[in-house]
Design a protein around this motif. Sequence first.
Motif, short mmCIF file in Angstrom:
data_model
loop_
_atom_site.label_atom_id
_atom_site.label_comp_id
_atom_site.label_asym_id
_atom_site.label_seq_id
_atom_site.Cartn_x
_atom_site.Cartn_y
_atom_site.Cartn_z
N ARG A 117 0.85 -1.18 0.00
CA ARG A 117 0.00 0.00 0.00
C ARG A 117 0.89 1.24 0.00
NH1 ARG A 117 -2.79 -3.75 3.21
NH2 ARG A 117 -4.95 -4.09 2.54
N ASP A 133 0.92 -11.56 4.63
CA ASP A 133 -0.32 -10.93 5.09
C ASP A 133 -1.50 -11.16 4.15
OD1 ASP A 133 0.97 -10.01 7.31
OD2 ASP A 133 1.01 -7.90 6.72
N PRO A 170 -7.59 -3.71 13.93
CA PRO A 170 -6.75 -2.87 13.08
C PRO A 170 -5.51 -3.65 12.62
CG PRO A 170 -7.37 -1.72 15.10
CD PRO A 170 -7.78 -3.15 15.27
N ASN A 171 -5.26 -3.58 11.31
CA ASN A 171 -4.10 -4.31 10.76
C ASN A 171 -4.12 -5.77 11.18
OD1 ASN A 171 -2.97 -1.85 9.67
ND2 ASN A 171 -2.27 -1.35 11.75
N ARG A 196 -1.43 -8.23 9.72
CA ARG A 196 -0.09 -7.89 10.19
C ARG A 196 0.06 -8.19 11.68
NH1 ARG A 196 4.28 -5.31 7.97
NH2 ARG A 196 3.44 -6.46 6.18
#
Length: 312
Positions: free
Chosen positions: A170, A279, A292-293, A296
Amino acid sequence: MEPRKLAAEILAEVKKVVVGKDQVLARMLLAILARGHILLEDVPGVGKTTMALAFSRALDLNYSRVQFNPDVMPSDLTGFTLYNRSTGQMEYQPGALLTNLFLADELNRANSRTQSALLEAMEEGQVTVDGKTHRIPQPFLVIATQNPTGVAGTQPLPDSQLDRFMLRLRIGYPEEADELEMVRRRQEGDPLASVRRVVDRSALEGLREAVDRVYVGEAVLTYIVRLCAATRSHAQVVQGASPRATLAVTAASRALALLRGRDYVLPEEVQSVFGDVIDHRLLLTPAAESRPNGARAVTQEILAQVTPPRIR
């Protein structure tokens, strides 16, 4: 010239066009040297296409681009056979995939048949038209872009297709100072015109072969396998990393070691690339997806849990 210096020169040329995204550019070059394909996922207008063009110029690669939508057909990618009245023969007309660097723009807007045609090219380095196989020129690299799922007209890419990308990256919006510098450079003309060739295709193949020769010891190989295996038993993962992912982690670790000036892989290289390679291949539980994330966070937990080998 040694690979580390060549890599620095390549990145310096691309940075003439792309400002403030050094980490993304370094990861893209790593994947190119490791013979991997790259998926760029981000909102429109942050420079995905510009990055691909800049790399094609610095690496002297033939380049083609397809802007995907539901009307793009497999034959637009693979080519087709056409009757030649003057010779009385059916002749093959190459499609957009018969190139060195293929930019698949907004891939997640394509229909499933067209996405399947791309899969063969990415995995096999060839296309099949009317029962005949045509080899794609080497080196061959796919840089695909996709808009985030939920944007109008998009649909998630199938797991089998995501698994064929070595990295998903990203870019993100630029910092204010970087965006200002980008605008300043545009006042002086198109920065792409200033990007010069650093290596030709044969030199790029030489760099890739140097990556293939980087040594991975038994202890590091075992470490990679255990990391990938840990994704398959993690409580928050429905579907873990495939054996193809294990190979991708190994190849990316080799490329990073070469770029750091070594001919052997340390656990540090594996740890550095593991999240970027893994990921996007994980299917998470709904609870993990809401974090969140999420992916990861899972890969970071696995890195903390699996003990790396000591290399003397």
